[in-house]
Scaffold this motif. Structure first.
Motif, PDB file in Angstrom:
ATOM      1  N   PHE A 253      51.785  40.263  31.147  1.00  0.00           N
ATOM      2  CA  PHE A 253      51.006  39.065  31.446  1.00  0.00           C
ATOM      3  C   PHE A 253      50.864  38.858  32.948  1.00  0.00           C
ATOM      4  O   PHE A 253      49.757  38.623  33.449  1.00  0.00           O
ATOM      5  CB  PHE A 253      51.644  37.834  30.797  1.00  0.00           C
ATOM      6  N   MET A 254      51.960  38.939  33.662  1.00  0.00           N
ATOM      7  CA  MET A 254      51.915  38.700  35.109  1.00  0.00           C
ATOM      8  C   MET A 254      51.078  39.761  35.827  1.00  0.00           C
ATOM      9  O   MET A 254      50.336  39.446  36.757  1.00  0.00           O
ATOM     10  CB  MET A 254      53.331  38.661  35.692  1.00  0.00           C
ATOM     11  N   PHE A 255      51.189  41.015  35.383  1.00  0.00           N
ATOM     12  CA  PHE A 255      50.417  42.097  35.994  1.00  0.00           C
ATOM     13  C   PHE A 255      48.915  41.819  35.885  1.00  0.00           C
ATOM     14  O   PHE A 255      48.181  41.878  36.879  1.00  0.00           O
ATOM     15  CB  PHE A 255      50.761  43.432  35.319  1.00  0.00           C
ATOM     16  N   TYR A 256      48.464  41.503  34.683  1.00  0.00           N
ATOM     17  CA  TYR A 256      47.027  41.283  34.491  1.00  0.00           C
ATOM     18  C   TYR A 256      46.566  39.911  34.960  1.00  0.00           C
ATOM     19  O   TYR A 256      45.396  39.736  35.313  1.00  0.00           O
ATOM     20  CB  TYR A 256      46.614  41.568  33.048  1.00  0.00           C
ATOM     21  N   GLU A 257      47.465  38.957  34.990  1.00  0.00           N
ATOM     22  CA  GLU A 257      47.118  37.646  35.541  1.00  0.00           C
ATOM     23  C   GLU A 257      46.785  37.792  37.033  1.00  0.00           C
ATOM     24  O   GLU A 257      45.824  37.202  37.525  1.00  0.00           O
ATOM     25  CB  GLU A 257      48.283  36.668  35.323  1.00  0.00           C
ATOM     26  N   LYS A 258      47.566  38.603  37.730  1.00  0.00           N
ATOM     27  CA  LYS A 258      47.300  38.849  39.157  1.00  0.00           C
ATOM     28  C   LYS A 258      45.980  39.583  39.364  1.00  0.00           C
ATOM     29  O   LYS A 258      45.315  39.401  40.377  1.00  0.00           O
ATOM     30  CB  LYS A 258      48.441  39.655  39.777  1.00  0.00           C
ATOM     31  N   LYS A 259      45.621  40.424  38.403  1.00  0.00           N
ATOM     32  CA  LYS A 259      44.356  41.163  38.479  1.00  0.00           C
ATOM     33  C   LYS A 259      43.192  40.360  37.914  1.00  0.00           C
ATOM     34  O   LYS A 259      42.079  40.867  37.835  1.00  0.00           O
ATOM     35  CB  LYS A 259      44.484  42.481  37.704  1.00  0.00           C
ATOM     36  N   GLU A 260      43.462  39.102  37.525  1.00  0.00           N
ATOM     37  CA  GLU A 260      42.453  38.209  36.945  1.00  0.00           C
ATOM     38  C   GLU A 260      41.824  38.795  35.685  1.00  0.00           C
ATOM     39  O   GLU A 260      40.652  38.580  35.408  1.00  0.00           O
ATOM     40  CB  GLU A 260      41.390  37.857  37.987  1.00  0.00           C
ATOM     41  N   TRP A 261      42.615  39.559  34.931  1.00  0.00           N
ATOM     42  CA  TRP A 261      42.189  40.155  33.672  1.00  0.00           C
ATOM     43  C   TRP A 261      40.943  41.023  33.838  1.00  0.00           C
ATOM     44  O   TRP A 261      39.998  40.949  33.064  1.00  0.00           O
ATOM     45  CB  TRP A 261      42.016  39.083  32.595  1.00  0.00           C
ATOM     46  N   ARG A 262      40.978  41.830  34.909  1.00  0.00           N
ATOM     47  CA  ARG A 262      39.871  42.741  35.197  1.00  0.00           C
ATOM     48  C   ARG A 262      40.355  44.186  35.172  1.00  0.00           C
ATOM     49  O   ARG A 262      41.503  44.469  35.475  1.00  0.00           O
ATOM     50  CB  ARG A 262      39.277  42.457  36.573  1.00  0.00           C
ATOM     51  N   SER A 263      39.442  45.091  34.870  1.00  0.00           N
ATOM     52  CA  SER A 263      39.743  46.520  34.869  1.00  0.00           C
ATOM     53  C   SER A 263      39.738  47.059  36.298  1.00  0.00           C
ATOM     54  O   SER A 263      39.435  46.328  37.246  1.00  0.00           O
ATOM     55  CB  SER A 263      38.694  47.262  34.045  1.00  0.00           C
ATOM     56  N   LYS A 264      40.036  48.336  36.430  1.00  0.00           N
ATOM     57  CA  LYS A 264      40.020  48.969  37.749  1.00  0.00           C
ATOM     58  C   LYS A 264      38.639  48.880  38.394  1.00  0.00           C
ATOM     59  O   LYS A 264      38.516  48.833  39.603  1.00  0.00           O
ATOM     60  CB  LYS A 264      40.416  50.439  37.638  1.00  0.00           C
ATOM     61  N   LYS A 265      37.608  48.859  37.567  1.00  0.00           N
ATOM     62  CA  LYS A 265      36.237  48.773  38.064  1.00  0.00           C
ATOM     63  C   LYS A 265      35.809  47.340  38.364  1.00  0.00           C
ATOM     64  O   LYS A 265      34.707  47.109  38.831  1.00  0.00           O
ATOM     65  CB  LYS A 265      35.275  49.401  37.061  1.00  0.00           C
ATOM     66  N   GLY A 266      36.667  46.375  38.064  1.00  0.00           N
ATOM     67  CA  GLY A 266      36.347  44.982  38.357  1.00  0.00           C
ATOM     68  C   GLY A 266      35.706  44.219  37.225  1.00  0.00           C
ATOM     69  O   GLY A 266      35.326  43.066  37.384  1.00  0.00           O
ATOM     70  N   ASN A 267      35.591  44.860  36.066  1.00  0.00           N
ATOM     71  CA  ASN A 267      34.993  44.191  34.906  1.00  0.00           C
ATOM     72  C   ASN A 267      36.052  43.403  34.140  1.00  0.00           C
ATOM     73  O   ASN A 267      37.200  43.832  34.044  1.00  0.00           O
ATOM     74  CB  ASN A 267      34.365  45.218  33.965  1.00  0.00           C
TER      75      ASN A 267
END
Length: 79
Positions: free
Chosen positions: A36-50
């Motif tokens: 959860f914390m990992f993807y929360e920091k990434k704003e629930w986006r993929s490597k491509k930003g989607n």
């Protein structure tokens, strides 16, 4: 236009949603929190930003990686 995209995308899960899902898959709560914390920091986006269409597919892949790398963390009694 940006505001419209925010309303059309699927909302990210809550920490409780993730903990329940990980528990159902036989994983430890700490793994759910880490995910959860990992993807929360990434704003629930993929490597491509989607934005992800469904967080459960991402969680399933995360769990698969954990099980293959550290099989002792997997609670076989649940499966």
């Amino acid at each position: 236009m940006e505001e419209n995209n925010l309303y059309n995308r699927i909302m990210p899960p809550t920490i409780q949603d993730v903990k329940i899902y990980f528990s159902q898959k036989g994983m430890l709560e700490i793994e759910a929190e880490t995910f959860f914390m990992f993807y929360e920091k990434k704003e629930w986006r993929s490597k491509k930003g989607n934005y992800f269409k469904t967080w459960k597919n991402v969680a399933y892949q995360w769990i698969g990686t954990i099980v293959s790398n550290q099989p002792l963390l997997f609670d076989k009694r649940i499966h």
